[in-house]
Design an enzyme around this catalytic site. Sequence first.
Site, PDB file in Angstrom:
ATOM      1  N   ASP A  14      16.310  33.362 -37.940  1.00 18.06           N
ATOM      2  CA  ASP A  14      14.943  33.821 -38.191  1.00 18.06           C
ATOM      3  C   ASP A  14      14.881  35.029 -39.125  1.00 18.06           C
ATOM      4  O   ASP A  14      14.113  35.039 -40.078  1.00 18.06           O
ATOM      5  CB  ASP A  14      14.235  34.164 -36.872  1.00 18.06           C
ATOM      6  CG  ASP A  14      14.056  32.922 -36.014  1.00 18.06           C
ATOM      7  OD1 ASP A  14      13.577  31.910 -36.555  1.00 18.06           O
ATOM      8  OD2 ASP A  14      14.395  32.962 -34.825  1.00 18.06           O
ATOM      9  N   ARG A  95      15.152  48.957 -28.251  1.00 16.40           N
ATOM     10  CA  ARG A  95      14.144  48.977 -29.327  1.00 16.40           C
ATOM     11  C   ARG A  95      13.920  50.375 -29.895  1.00 16.40           C
ATOM     12  O   ARG A  95      13.905  50.542 -31.112  1.00 16.40           O
ATOM     13  CB  ARG A  95      12.823  48.344 -28.863  1.00 16.40           C
ATOM     14  CG  ARG A  95      12.959  46.911 -28.348  1.00 16.40           C
ATOM     15  CD  ARG A  95      13.801  46.041 -29.233  1.00 16.40           C
ATOM     16  NE  ARG A  95      14.071  44.739 -28.648  1.00 16.40           N
ATOM     17  CZ  ARG A  95      15.009  43.909 -29.077  1.00 16.40           C
ATOM     18  NH1 ARG A  95      15.793  44.247 -30.081  1.00 16.40           N
ATOM     19  NH2 ARG A  95      15.181  42.746 -28.503  1.00 16.40           N
ATOM     20  N   ASP A 124       8.663  43.047 -27.066  1.00 13.49           N
ATOM     21  CA  ASP A 124       9.425  43.736 -28.103  1.00 13.49           C
ATOM     22  C   ASP A 124       8.584  44.106 -29.326  1.00 13.49           C
ATOM     23  O   ASP A 124       8.791  45.152 -29.930  1.00 13.49           O
ATOM     24  CB  ASP A 124      10.653  42.919 -28.490  1.00 13.49           C
ATOM     25  CG  ASP A 124      11.731  42.990 -27.415  1.00 13.49           C
ATOM     26  OD1 ASP A 124      11.830  44.055 -26.769  1.00 13.49           O
ATOM     27  OD2 ASP A 124      12.462  42.007 -27.217  1.00 13.49           O
TER      28      ASP A 124
HETATM   29  N1  ARG Z   1      12.221  40.311 -21.013  1.00 10.25           N
HETATM   30  C1  ARG Z   1      13.034  41.359 -21.548  1.00 10.25           C
HETATM   31  C2  ARG Z   1      12.202  42.529 -21.986  1.00 10.25           C
HETATM   32  O1  ARG Z   1      11.047  42.351 -22.271  1.00 10.25           O
HETATM   33  C3  ARG Z   1      13.940  40.887 -22.649  1.00 10.25           C
HETATM   34  C4  ARG Z   1      13.267  40.488 -23.922  1.00 10.25           C
HETATM   35  C5  ARG Z   1      14.155  39.793 -24.928  1.00 10.25           C
HETATM   36  N2  ARG Z   1      14.726  38.622 -24.362  1.00 10.25           N
HETATM   37  C6  ARG Z   1      15.288  37.604 -25.034  1.00 10.25           C
HETATM   38  N3  ARG Z   1      15.888  36.692 -24.334  1.00 10.25           N
HETATM   39  N4  ARG Z   1      15.264  37.523 -26.330  1.00 10.25           N
HETATM   40  O2  ARG Z   1      12.683  43.620 -22.072  1.00 10.25           O
END
Ligand code: ARG
Length: 401
Positions: A14, A95, A124
């Site tokens: 991506d 992040r 995210d």
């Molecule tokens: N649910 C988790 C959070 O919001 C992880 C998010 C990313 N998960 C993923 N499998 N890409 O912090």
Amino acid sequence: MTERIVLAYSGGLDTSVAIGWIGEATGAEVIAVAVDVGQGGESLETIRQRALGCGAVEAYVADASDEFANEYCMPTLKANGLYQGHYPLVSAISRPVIVKHLVKAAREFGATTVAHGCTGKGNDQVRFEVGIQTLGPDLKCIAPVRDLALTRDKAIAFAEEKGLPIETTKKNPYSIDQNVWGRAVETGYLEDIWNAPTKDIYDYTATPEFPPAPDEVTISFEAGVPVAIDGVKVTPLQAIKELNRRAGAQGVGRIDVVEDRLVGIKSREIYEAPGAMALITAHKHLEDITVEREQARFKATVGQRWSELVYDGQWFSPLKRSLEAFIEDTQKYVSGDIRMTLHGGQAIVNGRRSDTSLYDFNLATYDTGDTFDQSQAKGFIELWGMSAKVASGRDIRVAGQ
Ligand code: ARG
């Protein structure tokens, strides 16, 4: 001058396609930024070269693994940070450190905009953009998957049409995010929340059903931070890595939850965080002997609120900072050793010692040497129950009228 956009680059399909996609949609030059938060996998040089091969004008790699361990994982450990009591905030804490490096790169390369590969349905996107608004209020944000209709199918078609140096055939039905603090896996077959996770989704942990012999480990802490394992000095990053290896081999730290996203969706995620869960367990047990009762009770509430703020993308918020001042104060005496056995998916504490312990053998013992004056308990209980007793008397009186 051509506008420049800094893209948070993972090396996957991506974000590789996003380089050219953003270029075509906006006419801007794209600078790919990959941040090492201990995710392992391909070398960052390979990833850097791929970004250039996909049309980035610059590709920049930031080694943030120690910074991530020291400034993001350790505060999470001190808070015993578990969102909804389960999730050790793996993606949520990565992040803000990525944002820091994106903003730094934007300044260095004269970019006006920051781009990321998140969809419009997750947490995210919020964490990235709230972070960017805070650290670089003049910067704009763009998310090609969300804002420029970059779907999976279109990404594959684009990569093939342009002959991008990235594999498009490998079928991975899962969305995965990983760093040294843990790994998150979602989508595909896991979206049916009755389906048990299959073996193939795990990478940081071995199957706990067939564990090797029990592994006993001693973790030494100073002011809430691990400083040695089995007597060997370690940095926070080394402590996490070593426990990922040892607790991971025993299948410790597998978590399967349906969690509440900030955007109002309940979603199922599988986590593996062997090092993080072993450390949090040890740390909590050390707090149990070194933190005074009322402070400890209140800290549990503070830690929970801290976790919610971090989950909700408020890493840079004043409330989080204030809660951290409290948490930091509670860690002053959280020093000592925790011994625990890693085995069959569990990390079980079986010994603790500390020079700053509040455990008083002579107060606790039922044997000779008891210094606790039991005769004082009677009066204490009388007064402790007084208020409820008076209220209960009133209830009976009113009911009888
Ligand atoms: N649910 C988790 C959070 O919001 C992880 C998010 C990313 N998960 C993923 N499998 N890409 O912090």
